[in-house]
Design a protein around this motif. Structure first.
Motif, PDB file in Angstrom:
ATOM      1  N   GLY A  99       1.540   9.006  -1.293  1.00 39.76           N
ATOM      2  CA  GLY A  99       1.059   8.410  -2.540  1.00 39.76           C
ATOM      3  C   GLY A  99      -0.432   8.550  -2.747  1.00 39.76           C
ATOM      4  O   GLY A  99      -0.918   8.381  -3.856  1.00 39.76           O
ATOM      5  N   LEU A 100      -1.149   8.838  -1.669  1.00 44.27           N
ATOM      6  CA  LEU A 100      -2.599   8.986  -1.791  1.00 44.27           C
ATOM      7  C   LEU A 100      -3.044  10.423  -1.508  1.00 44.27           C
ATOM      8  O   LEU A 100      -4.237  10.671  -1.276  1.00 44.27           O
ATOM      9  CB  LEU A 100      -3.317   8.015  -0.847  1.00 44.27           C
ATOM     10  CG  LEU A 100      -3.080   6.524  -1.137  1.00 44.27           C
ATOM     11  CD1 LEU A 100      -3.832   5.649  -0.127  1.00 44.27           C
ATOM     12  CD2 LEU A 100      -3.512   6.153  -2.550  1.00 44.27           C
ATOM     13  N   PHE A 157      -4.558   7.003 -11.229  1.00 43.63           N
ATOM     14  CA  PHE A 157      -4.073   5.708 -10.739  1.00 43.63           C
ATOM     15  C   PHE A 157      -4.210   4.591 -11.766  1.00 43.63           C
ATOM     16  O   PHE A 157      -3.954   3.432 -11.449  1.00 43.63           O
ATOM     17  CB  PHE A 157      -4.828   5.314  -9.455  1.00 43.63           C
ATOM     18  CG  PHE A 157      -4.494   6.195  -8.281  1.00 43.63           C
ATOM     19  CD1 PHE A 157      -3.222   6.195  -7.731  1.00 43.63           C
ATOM     20  CD2 PHE A 157      -5.452   7.032  -7.742  1.00 43.63           C
ATOM     21  CE1 PHE A 157      -2.906   7.013  -6.657  1.00 43.63           C
ATOM     22  CE2 PHE A 157      -5.153   7.861  -6.661  1.00 43.63           C
ATOM     23  CZ  PHE A 157      -3.874   7.845  -6.116  1.00 43.63           C
ATOM     24  N   LEU A 192      -4.413  -0.179  -4.610  1.00 45.08           N
ATOM     25  CA  LEU A 192      -4.579   1.245  -4.886  1.00 45.08           C
ATOM     26  C   LEU A 192      -6.058   1.549  -5.089  1.00 45.08           C
ATOM     27  O   LEU A 192      -6.847   0.635  -5.371  1.00 45.08           O
ATOM     28  CB  LEU A 192      -3.860   1.623  -6.192  1.00 45.08           C
ATOM     29  CG  LEU A 192      -2.345   1.645  -6.223  1.00 45.08           C
ATOM     30  CD1 LEU A 192      -1.873   1.854  -7.659  1.00 45.08           C
ATOM     31  CD2 LEU A 192      -1.816   2.768  -5.342  1.00 45.08           C
ATOM     32  N   THR A 233       9.038  -0.904  -6.471  1.00 45.37           N
ATOM     33  CA  THR A 233       7.738  -0.896  -5.798  1.00 45.37           C
ATOM     34  C   THR A 233       7.218  -2.318  -5.544  1.00 45.37           C
ATOM     35  O   THR A 233       6.636  -2.598  -4.490  1.00 45.37           O
ATOM     36  CB  THR A 233       6.715  -0.113  -6.640  1.00 45.37           C
ATOM     37  OG1 THR A 233       7.250   1.198  -6.902  1.00 45.37           O
ATOM     38  CG2 THR A 233       5.397   0.033  -5.908  1.00 45.37           C
ATOM     39  N   LEU A 260       5.591   4.591  -3.992  1.00 45.59           N
ATOM     40  CA  LEU A 260       5.283   4.684  -5.416  1.00 45.59           C
ATOM     41  C   LEU A 260       6.297   5.582  -6.102  1.00 45.59           C
ATOM     42  O   LEU A 260       6.779   6.548  -5.507  1.00 45.59           O
ATOM     43  CB  LEU A 260       3.887   5.289  -5.619  1.00 45.59           C
ATOM     44  CG  LEU A 260       2.680   4.461  -5.208  1.00 45.59           C
ATOM     45  CD1 LEU A 260       1.396   5.246  -5.510  1.00 45.59           C
ATOM     46  CD2 LEU A 260       2.652   3.131  -5.929  1.00 45.59           C
ATOM     47  N   VAL A 304       0.873  -1.181   0.000  1.00 47.88           N
ATOM     48  CA  VAL A 304       0.000   0.000   0.000  1.00 47.88           C
ATOM     49  C   VAL A 304       0.911   1.232   0.000  1.00 47.88           C
ATOM     50  O   VAL A 304       1.963   1.235   0.628  1.00 47.88           O
ATOM     51  CB  VAL A 304      -0.944   0.046   1.226  1.00 47.88           C
ATOM     52  CG1 VAL A 304      -2.025  -1.004   1.103  1.00 47.88           C
ATOM     53  CG2 VAL A 304      -0.171  -0.142   2.510  1.00 47.88           C
ATOM     54  N   PRO A 305       0.505   2.272  -0.727  1.00 46.32           N
ATOM     55  CA  PRO A 305       1.381   3.447  -0.830  1.00 46.32           C
ATOM     56  C   PRO A 305       1.543   4.142   0.509  1.00 46.32           C
ATOM     57  O   PRO A 305       0.594   4.226   1.288  1.00 46.32           O
ATOM     58  CB  PRO A 305       0.656   4.368  -1.813  1.00 46.32           C
ATOM     59  CG  PRO A 305      -0.453   3.582  -2.382  1.00 46.32           C
ATOM     60  CD  PRO A 305      -0.732   2.444  -1.469  1.00 46.32           C
ATOM     61  N   LEU A 344      -0.076  -4.813  -5.543  1.00 45.92           N
ATOM     62  CA  LEU A 344      -0.199  -3.469  -4.975  1.00 45.92           C
ATOM     63  C   LEU A 344      -1.680  -3.141  -4.850  1.00 45.92           C
ATOM     64  O   LEU A 344      -2.460  -3.459  -5.766  1.00 45.92           O
ATOM     65  CB  LEU A 344       0.481  -2.502  -5.948  1.00 45.92           C
ATOM     66  CG  LEU A 344       0.588  -1.028  -5.628  1.00 45.92           C
ATOM     67  CD1 LEU A 344       1.414  -0.803  -4.377  1.00 45.92           C
ATOM     68  CD2 LEU A 344       1.231  -0.306  -6.818  1.00 45.92           C
TER      69      LEU A 344
END
Lengths: 470, 66
Positions: free
Chosen positions: A269-270, A412, A379, A370, A300, A264-265, A377
Motif C-alpha cells: 500500500g505504500l 492518498f 497514511l 479496511t 487498502l 496501517v497499510p 487509518l
C-alpha cells in the motif's frame, strides 16, 4: 513587547477573554507579520486592513461592555478567496472573476462572524480551486514560507502558507481531491477535511459539488477543533449539509487514546512512497505507540479505482459549471485548468451517473473492509518530498516530467473525497530539504472527534506543530 | 487509437462545439477511454437496477460514529 502572533488560535482567543490583549493589538500584530511575510509568500490576494481594524475596534468595545460574541471573539482570520461575502469581490483565484462581486454570503462566513472572528482579507488559491501545487498565473504563485522556491501545495495554497508563517491564527480552505490536506502537509500545519456534508458549502465557490468539502487549516489540532465547531452543522441553504448533531470537539480532545487501534497499510500500500515520508510515519507510529495506541495491518483497496471514479465526477461537474465561460472566454483560463476540464464534455452521462452510484458501494466496502476493527487509518498525506515550483510548473514549462509529478500529488487524498470520510493531516517531520512532512488520519463517517483526539495526543507528545519558518 | 481520436474530435465538435487539434483529440481519447473503462469495469462488478445515487448520503448517516 509581546509578539502576539506566536500564540495559537485558542491561546489568542483566551488572551482576549482575559483582557491580556485587545483585538486591535492582535490585528495589528498580524498586519505587521503580513507586511513582513507577504512579499516572500504572496499568500494574500486582498488585505482588508482598514475594515479588519474597524471590526477589531468593535469587538473590543463589545468586550468592554461585557459582551463576547463567541469562541472566536476578536481573533483575526483570513480565508481562501472563494467564500463569498455579499457585496465583496470573490475572485476564486481566477481572471474571470477578478472583479466579480458576490451576491450572497457563505454560511461559513456568517458563522465565523457570529462567533466574533475578524476577517483580515482573502487568500491566494489555485485558479477555480483546480490545481495541487499553488501555482497561479493570474495572481502570482503562492510560495512556501519554509522555502519560497518550493510549492505550497494547493488548491488552498494561501490558507496553508499564511497559517504556517503566523500571519493569521487560522483559515478556511476547500478540499475536492486533497486541497486542504496537501497544502497543510507541505506547509507544516493542521488541515481537516471533514465528512462530506459536515460543513455547509453554501456560498463557497464550487469545484465539483459532489466532492467539495470545506474545512479549517490551523497551527494545532485544538485550534482546528474550535474552528470546525463553529462552522459545522446543518444549513437550510445547503441540502447536502448533514443534520447529524455536532459534537463538542474541544471537550473531546482529551479523550484517552490508549487502546485505540490504528490501521496501517500492508507494505504494497505504500509502494513508491519516498523514504523520508516512510521514516517520518514510522517515527509517528513509535510516538503513538508510547501513548498506548496499537497498530494493525490493514489492506487498502485498489485506490486507482476510487481515483478514477472521483476524476470522472470532477471532470463532468466542472465541465458543466464552466461551460459558458469555456465557450465565451477560454483564453482567460490557464491552459492546465482548461485542459483538466475538457474530458468532462466527452464522458457519457451514464458513466458519470454510474460513478456517483458506485460511491455508495466503494464507501460501504471501505467501512466494512479496511476500517473494520480499527478506529482510524494512518497514511501519508503526500507520497513524496516537496518539489520546487519550477519542476512542477506545467503552465510555463509543460512536459511529461511535470505532469508525472502532478499526477502523484493526490494519491492518498483524492480517494477520501469520493468516500466522503473525515481525514486530518498534521505535521510529523521534515524531509531532506527541511520541508514539513504530514501524516494523515482517516476515520469513519462523522468521527472527526476521534481523529482530533489522536492528533491532539500526538501533538502533546511532539513539537512538529510548534515549528515555524524563519 | 486514431479512430478513437477522430471519434472524440467529431463528438467534441458535433455535440459540444469544441474544435480539437489532432494531438489534443488523441490525448482526450486516451483519458476518456481510461476513465470510462475504469467506471464501466467497477459498475459491472457492483451496480444493479436499484442502486440510487442518493443512497450515499443515507449510508454516511447510517454509519455515523460520534
Amino acid at each position: 513587547m509581546n509578539d502576539w502572533t506566536t500564540l495559537d488560535l485558542t491561546a489568542a482567543a483566551a488572551a482576549i477573554v482575559d483582557g491580556r490583549v485587545s483585538s486591535v493589538e492582535l490585528t495589528q500584530a498580524c498586519l505587521a507579520r503580513i507586511e513582513a511575510w507577504q512579499p516572500r509568500t504572496n499568500a494574500f490576494i486582498r488585505l482588508d486592513r482598514d475594515a479588519a481594524l474597524a471590526t477589531a475596534r468593535e469587538r473590543d468595545l463589545e468586550r468592554g461592555a461585557g459582551r463576547l460574541r463567541g469562541k472566536l471573539h476578536g481573533v483575526p482570520l483570513a480565508h481562501k478567496d472563494m467564500f463569498y461575502r455579499q457585496g465583496r469581490v470573490s475572485t476564486g483565484g481566477s481572471a474571470i472573476r477578478r472583479d466579480w462581486i458576490a451576491d450572497r454570503t457563505a454560511t461559513v462566513n456568517t458563522r465565523l462572524d457570529a462567533a466574533g472572528a475578524v476577517d483580515l482579507g482573502t487568500l491566494n488559491m489555485a485558479e477555480f480551486a483546480a490545481g495541487p501545487t499553488g501555482h497561479n498565473v493570474h495572481f502570482g504563485d503562492c510560495c512556501n514560507p519554509w522555502d519560497p522556491a518550493r510549492v505550497t501545495g494547493g488548491s488552498s495554497s494561501g490558507s496553508a502558507a499564511a497559517v504556517a508563517a503566523r500571519m493569521i491564527f487560522g483559515a478556511l480552505g476547500s478540499d475536492t481531491g486533497g486541497s486542504i490536506r496537501m497544502p497543510a502537509a507541505i506547509c507544516g500545519v493542521v488541515g481537516m477535511k471533514p465528512t462530506y456534508g459536515r460543513v455547509s458549502r453554501f456560498g463557497a465557490l464550487p469545484r465539483a459539488w459532489s466532492l467539495d468539502h470545506v474545512g479549517p487549516l490551523t497551527r494545532s489540532v485544538a485550534d482546528n477543533a474550535r474552528l470546525l465547531q463553529v462552522i459545522a452543522g446543518a444549513d437550510d441553504n445547503d441540502a447536502t449539509a448533514s443534520g447529524q448533531a455536532v459534537p463538542d470537539y474541544e471537550a473531546m480532545l482529551d479523550r484517552p487514546v490508549a487502546g485505540l487501534r490504528l490501521g496501517v497499510p500492508q507494505d504494497a500500500g505504500l509502494d513508491g512512497v519516498d523514504g523520508d515520508v516512510i521514516a517520518a510515519l514510522a517515527q509517528a507510529r513509535r510516538d503513538l505507540t508510547r501513548l498506548g495506541v496499537t497498530f494493525v495491518d490493514v489492506r487498502l483497496p485498489e485506490l486507482g479505482a476510487l481515483f478514477d471514479s472521483a476524476e470522472t465526477i470532477i471532470k463532468c461537474e466542472a465541465a458543466a459549471m464552466h461551460r459558458p465561460w469555456l465557450e465565451a472566454r477560454p483564453q482567460d483560463y490557464a491552459n492546465q485548468v482548461r485542459w483538466r476540464m475538457e474530458a468532462g464534455f466527452l464522458i457519457p452521462a451514464t458513466q458519470y451517473i454510474d460513478a456517483l452510484r458506485l460511491r455508495t458501494h466503494h464507501t460501504q466496502e471501505f467501512i466494512a473492509g479496511t476500517l473494520d476493527g480499527i478506529d482510524a487509518l494512518l497514511l501519508p498525506t503526500m507520497p513524496f518530498a516537496t518539489p520546487t515550483r519550477a519542476e512542477t510548473d506545467v503552465e510555463r514549462r509543460p512536459g511529461a516530467t511535470a505532469l508525472a509529478i502532478l499526477s502523484r500529488f493526490s494519491r492518498f487524498t483524492r480517494p477520501f473525497n469520493l468516500l466522503g470520510l473525515p481525514a486530518l493531516s498534521l505535521p510529523c517531520g521534515r524531509d531532506a530539504n527541511g520541508l514539513p512532512i504530514g501524516l494523515q488520519l482517516v476515520g469513519r463517517p462523522f468521527a472527526e472527534a476521534t481523529l482530533y483526539a489522536v492528533g491532539h495526543a500526538y501533538q502533546q507528545a511532539t513539537d512538529h506543530h510548534r515549528q515555524a519558518p524563519t | 487509437m486514431e479512430d478513437k481520436a477522430g471519434l472524440i474530435a467529431d463528438m467534441a465538435d458535433a455535440l459540444q462545439g469544441i474544435r480539437l487539434t489532432p494531438a489534443r483529440a488523441a490525448d482526450l481519447a486516451a483519458e476518456v477511454g481510461r476513465l470510462n473503462g475504469a467506471v464501466r469495469g467497477a459498475a459491472a462488478d457492483r451496480l444493479s437496477f436499484d442502486d440510487d445515487p442518493a443512497a450515499y448520503a443515507a449510508l454516511l448517516a447510517r454509519s455515523a460514529t460520534p
